[in-house]
Design an enzyme around this catalytic site. Structure first.
Site, PDB file in Angstrom:
ATOM      1  N   GLY C  74       0.921  -1.102   0.196  1.00 36.64           N
ATOM      2  CA  GLY C  74       0.088   0.049  -0.003  1.00 36.64           C
ATOM      3  C   GLY C  74       0.871   1.206   0.047  1.00 36.64           C
ATOM      4  O   GLY C  74       0.542   2.340  -0.644  1.00 36.64           O
ATOM      5  N   THR C  75       1.609   1.255   0.849  1.00 35.08           N
ATOM      6  CA  THR C  75       2.751   2.427   0.701  1.00 35.08           C
ATOM      7  C   THR C  75       3.466   2.653  -0.659  1.00 35.08           C
ATOM      8  O   THR C  75       3.331   3.790  -0.940  1.00 35.08           O
ATOM      9  CB  THR C  75       3.977   2.048   1.864  1.00 35.08           C
ATOM     10  OG1 THR C  75       3.483   2.019   2.983  1.00 35.08           O
ATOM     11  CG2 THR C  75       5.006   3.280   1.751  1.00 35.08           C
ATOM     12  N   GLN C 182      -7.908   0.144   3.188  1.00 34.25           N
ATOM     13  CA  GLN C 182      -8.986  -0.420   4.472  1.00 34.25           C
ATOM     14  C   GLN C 182     -10.146  -0.816   3.822  1.00 34.25           C
ATOM     15  O   GLN C 182     -10.881  -1.311   4.647  1.00 34.25           O
ATOM     16  CB  GLN C 182      -9.063   0.813   5.520  1.00 34.25           C
ATOM     17  CG  GLN C 182      -7.732   0.909   6.336  1.00 34.25           C
ATOM     18  CD  GLN C 182      -7.285  -0.502   7.205  1.00 34.25           C
ATOM     19  OE1 GLN C 182      -8.138  -1.363   7.296  1.00 34.25           O
ATOM     20  NE2 GLN C 182      -6.072  -0.392   7.497  1.00 34.25           N
ATOM     21  N   HIS C 204      -1.924  -7.107   2.249  1.00 32.71           N
ATOM     22  CA  HIS C 204      -2.151  -8.027   3.480  1.00 32.71           C
ATOM     23  C   HIS C 204      -3.132  -7.285   4.375  1.00 32.71           C
ATOM     24  O   HIS C 204      -3.291  -7.782   5.513  1.00 32.71           O
ATOM     25  CB  HIS C 204      -0.878  -7.802   4.187  1.00 32.71           C
ATOM     26  CG  HIS C 204      -0.577  -6.350   4.696  1.00 32.71           C
ATOM     27  ND1 HIS C 204      -0.688  -5.909   6.008  1.00 32.71           N
ATOM     28  CD2 HIS C 204       0.165  -5.343   4.101  1.00 32.71           C
ATOM     29  CE1 HIS C 204      -0.301  -4.481   6.142  1.00 32.71           C
ATOM     30  NE2 HIS C 204       0.239  -4.146   5.144  1.00 32.71           N
ATOM     31  N   CYS C 329      -0.265   1.810  14.854  1.00 37.25           N
ATOM     32  CA  CYS C 329       0.727   0.961  15.241  1.00 37.25           C
ATOM     33  C   CYS C 329       2.226   1.802  15.541  1.00 37.25           C
ATOM     34  O   CYS C 329       3.269   1.388  15.016  1.00 37.25           O
ATOM     35  CB  CYS C 329       1.227   0.068  14.028  1.00 37.25           C
ATOM     36  SG  CYS C 329       0.972   1.222  12.633  1.00 37.25           S
TER      37      CYS C 329
HETATM   38  C1  PLP Z   1      -5.032   3.314   5.070  1.00 35.62           C
HETATM   39  C2  PLP Z   1      -3.559   2.737   4.740  1.00 35.62           C
HETATM   40  N1  PLP Z   1      -2.926   3.103   3.671  1.00 35.62           N
HETATM   41  C3  PLP Z   1      -1.508   2.538   3.450  1.00 35.62           C
HETATM   42  C4  PLP Z   1      -1.264   1.624   4.291  1.00 35.62           C
HETATM   43  C5  PLP Z   1       0.194   1.041   3.938  1.00 35.62           C
HETATM   44  O1  PLP Z   1       0.267  -0.138   3.568  1.00 35.62           O
HETATM   45  P1  PLP Z   1       1.421  -1.113   3.669  1.00 35.62           P
HETATM   46  O2  PLP Z   1       1.608  -1.697   4.858  1.00 35.62           O
HETATM   47  O3  PLP Z   1       0.830  -2.401   2.651  1.00 35.62           O
HETATM   48  O4  PLP Z   1       2.381  -0.240   2.924  1.00 35.62           O
HETATM   49  C6  PLP Z   1      -2.289   1.143   5.411  1.00 35.62           C
HETATM   50  C7  PLP Z   1      -1.660  -0.066   6.214  1.00 35.62           C
HETATM   51  O5  PLP Z   1      -0.511  -0.174   6.881  1.00 35.62           O
HETATM   52  C8  PLP Z   1      -3.139   1.712   5.563  1.00 35.62           C
HETATM   53  O6  PLP Z   1      -4.311   1.226   6.655  1.00 35.62           O
END
Ligand code: PLP
Ligand code: PLP
Lengths: 151, 400, 400, 151
Positions: C74-75, C182, C204, C329
């Site tokens: 996601g990042t 989400q 994930h 977190c």
């Molecule tokens: C709303 C949201 N955006 C982005 C992320 C980042 O995703 P990732 O951990 O797969 O990089 C998360 C979770 O960590 C998230 O809850």
């Protein structure tokens, strides 16, 4: 990048490969620096393409388009033969990957050159000149390339 | 056409080793916690991640585990190193040197920096496929901030004298990054011995799954992070950590290292069999960068004059053989390999290159099968080449 | 201390579903080809990848498969969208709007752009935890190039009126990106209905492995790629594609969609049981963003005055319960959640927040166990709080 | 971030929790906006800490450091008690995660405050004043934080 079955058939079993020893017209386009070269030799009967053979140095698409263009052209009038477009060639093969569309120009240009060669040899006006992409000094066969790099 | 299947493109990618898969699986379904969470499941994940980091650090000779940053692939490691080191501490200009035969994962970010205020020198390797220290010394400037020279070249398999290059870079105050995607696990790799400031690795080249990678960053080296967000990996690579992937990477690397004493010589012998066999059977064929002082045991790259690479590849594929050509995986493109051009290979020959890369499951029979199959393929294609006779005359003439 | 293990942090991460793992495994060891290679193994990989792309495209209502780009998380999707869209076509300045309670994977790149010539507006959500269209309308400018508002907030579970926001953005010529990490799979998600130009997803969070993700990019939208190199993913994301990961992502998403008709209401009922039970049992506890018009079925976020979040989390962990607190977190940090602050939660209460997020394996018994366990934990921590009596007096006074 | 076993022991079973009703000295530091508050009450016997109790609102480290500091201080002279450093507290606990090092300041500051309170009540010179981090208006307990953000 995936070739159609028909491309693979013409690549694996190319039709009309070779050189007609006493050809009426010869067309050669491309150069090894670009990676593809095609030579077409034709026998002309009553302004129709009687026999036709090709040789090609090039990729799968270059060989397949060469092969199919000889099949398409055989029996056509000279005017019909030079009117074959690269899209028709691609279509006849069930499509080509975008990065390979330029290859069909090699085949149609080779055919055009051979026809014009025949005409000029017989003191007639060439009919394809001006529509041959490879005659343009700025022609870049890979301009449309959209490929990926090394891994 | 055939049932036989012979994979000879290990430099492009490797299968994940079953032992690696077995090691990672529990972290997918069972120990699935987020390594940043404080509760037990998170702590277990964090421990597994840090254990993997320690194992990788040990394997590459890092001084501290936190010098290892887990990433998603070699490309991400390269992008992060090039852009992150060049722009560290807010730097917006300076001089960068990359070798001309780097992977595009290094070249592209260097070119991007070149458009954004940095000056970029592309240093050509010598015809032996090696970046010569003297050439680097001549290219270094007082304002050089970063030098990136790959450890092993992915197309021609030549190994660069990184330790010497690093010393030269450091003498002029520049950092040295090396793309070690093709060398990690395959030959000795020790960051301390090489003296590098950063090094990129890719998991799928060492029998770990695709989508795994790592970046070594020497302690104390400033780097602007590339993926940014949650601040994971000690703020140097954001994104929830792929714990299973990290475990896989560490396991794969340890297997490579454990098996190398036997595997290295085995592959080198297979490669020599291939080289001798091919040069003996295919007229005019040449081994690229044949004069390289050091080469990887598993990669051999040939030019086969009068033949176009993709056509050769497709015929071999029809016989069940997987190899690569030209710009190795530029399979969608007729552009000749920038690597071959950089070592002075003529363009028309570069179109007819063949890269064979061997690996864990390659046998003598595989090599022999390639040789057997290749001979008629080359004959056939040369017969279809309208210029072949002319070319041969030229080659013969040149040989005089 | 206990054998019981109750995972209630599905918004942080999920286990990979066994069906997802089964679907991906063959692509690790058997169909392991590089999707860019022309030979059979490569074509098989490419077909699997494109099949996964089509399935994801269909699931999210994309017009064409190539609107889906596979990423590593996601990042990465967020970083790519924010930086790639803002800097498309060489743009180096302009106005960007991000909501103030975005994930840091959106905020950090926005802030970085803010330092590089862009102007960044952080749009606060209303106290109900929702970004109000009127507020966006007021913030939009003629030079606004990009608006990023998350679809569902990861801490408080509120859902934003993305379709309305997208219309407003488009009226002013700006693009709209939404972080749907989400929401994907958890509520209806259709890019056409939402009218977004780009959307980020994380594997994930939907029972696919960590290290997988995707980015939706509407056809014709210009974007500077972020990971650069070999030009994979139609030049929009370089790096050898993680075929197994793409297959896993597609499989996971289809399972979410197939099971949602039953699973959505089941989770919402569990959440309501949790909310009612907790508010009924813990004095002064409040549900954050209780007035939100739309909320995710599986997330509930509480403030529990007089209690510090990490201490609560550790006591719950000792009883085998996994939940999250504060900045979800930011477990390593006492900094209060920027999300809670953005909706007007007082700092001292933000330190005592509790996020419970439910998922595929959550049962009624799990919820009840949390409630049972939480009551004495809160009592104990309040008794240890030197200010608790004073605080209660204040809360009682405020209630008058 | 992982706490040592000893931290978890003091967090789960904190020693000397409570308030001494007739305390000789009281120290309170921190505030709820920062997320941690500690109150220490002491009984003093012959310039030694006789009894000591604490209450803490705060994270695991804040509670554990509070607990251990009361154990360490019990029986010490006042001068010894105010000399306890945050590193000694952390060490006694088998280390603290870097992001939590600041928590030990809460405990030592609370103790110092209580001692000074006792001294001032008895008309004596305070001995800890000037060494109390929380007295500095610029003190930011989270300045060393190095945590990660939300997922
Ligand atoms: C709303 C949201 N955006 C982005 C992320 C980042 O995703 P990732 O951990 O797969 O990089 C998360 C979770 O960590 C998230 O809850
Ligand atoms: C030398 C080199 N660097 C970088 C890469 C890129 O690695 P990845 O595909 O993991 O992104 C590769 C292989 O593709 C490579 O051979």
């Amino acid at each position: 990048m995936i070739y159609s079955d028909k491309v693979m058939d013409h690549f694996g079993n190319p039709r009309n490969v070779g050189v007609i020893a006493d050809a009426d017209g010869v067309g050669e386009v491309g150069n090894p620096v670009c990676g593809d070269v095609m030579k077409i030799t034709i026998k002309v009967d009553d302004d129709r393409i009687g026999d036709i053979k090709f040789q090609t140095l090039g990729c799968g698409a270059a060989i397949a388009t060469s092969s199919i263009v000889t099949e398409m052209a055989k029996g056509m009038t000279l005017a019909e033969a030079v009117a074959i477009t690269k899209s028709q060639v691609a279509e006849e093969l069930g499509g080509l990957p975008p990065a390979k569309m330029h290859c069909s120009v090699l085949a149609t240009d080779g055919l055009k050159k051979a026809v014009d060669d025949y005409l000029v040899r017989h003191g007639r006006e060439p009919i394809a000149v001006g529509t041959i992409a490879h005659d343009d000094p700025d022609f870049d066969p890979h301009a449309e390339d959209d490929g990926e790099h090394a891994h | 056409m055939t049932e036989r299947s012979v994979y000879l493109d290990y430099a492009a990618t490797t299968p994940a080793d079953q032992r690696v898969v077995d090691a990672m699986l529990p972290y997918l379904t069972e120990h699935y916690g987020n390594a940043n969470s404080m509760y037990r499941l998170g702590r277990d994940a964090s421990r597994a991640l840090e254990d993997a980091r320690e194992r990788v650090a040990r394997a590459i000779g890092a001084a501290r585990p936190d010098e290892v940053i887990f990433t998603s692939c070699g490309t991400e490691s390269d992008n992060t190193a090039i852009i992150g080191l060049a722009t560290a501490a807010g730097r917006t200009s300076g001089h960068i040197i990359v070798s001309a035969f780097e992977h595009h994962a290094v070249l592209e970010p260097a070119w991007r920096l070149g458009k954004q205020g940095f000056e970029v020198t592309e240093l050509p390797p010598r015809p032996d496929g090696t970046v010569h220290p003297d050439d680097l010394a001549a290219a270094l400037r007082d304002d050089t901030v970063l030098v990136s020279v790959m450890h092993g070249n992915n197309e021609i398999g030549t190994v660069q004298p990184i330790a010497e290059l690093a010393t030269l870079a450091h003498e002029r105050g520049a950092l040295l990054h090396t793309d070690a995607a093709q060398t990690l696990g395959k030959i000795d790799f020790d960051v301390a011995a090489l003296g590098v400031d950063a090094a990129s690795f890719s998991g799928h080249k060492i029998y770990a799954p695709k989508g795994t990678g790592a970046l070594y960053l020497k302690g104390g080296t400033r780097m602007t992070p590339y993926l940014i967000g949650g601040g994971q990996e000690s703020k140097r690579r954001s994104g929830t950590q792929n714990v299973a992937g990290a475990v896989a990477f560490a396991t794969a690397l340890e297997l490579m290292d454990a098996e190398r004493p036997a595997e290295g010589p085995r592959l080198a012998a297979l490669r020599d069999r291939l080289v001798d066999g091919l040069l003996g059977r295919i007229e005019y064929a040449q081994l690229n960068a044949a004069d390289a002082p050091v080469r990887l045991p598993h990669i051999a790259n040939f030019v086969i004059p009068g033949v176009e690479g993709e056509a050769m590849l497709l015929h071999l594929d029809a016989a069940g053989i997987a190899v690569s050509t030209g710009s190795a995986c530029s399979s969608g493109s007729l552009k000749p390999s920038h690597v071959l051009l950089s070592i002075g290979c003529p363009v028309e020959f570069a179109h007819g290159s063949l890269r064979v890369s061997l690996g864990r499951y390659t046998t003598e029979a595989d090599v022999d099968y390639l040789l057997e199959t290749l001979v008629p393929v080359v004959d056939r294609l040369r017969q279809m080449n309208p210029l072949y006779e002319k070319m041969v005359a030229g080659l013969a003439g040149a040989a005089d």
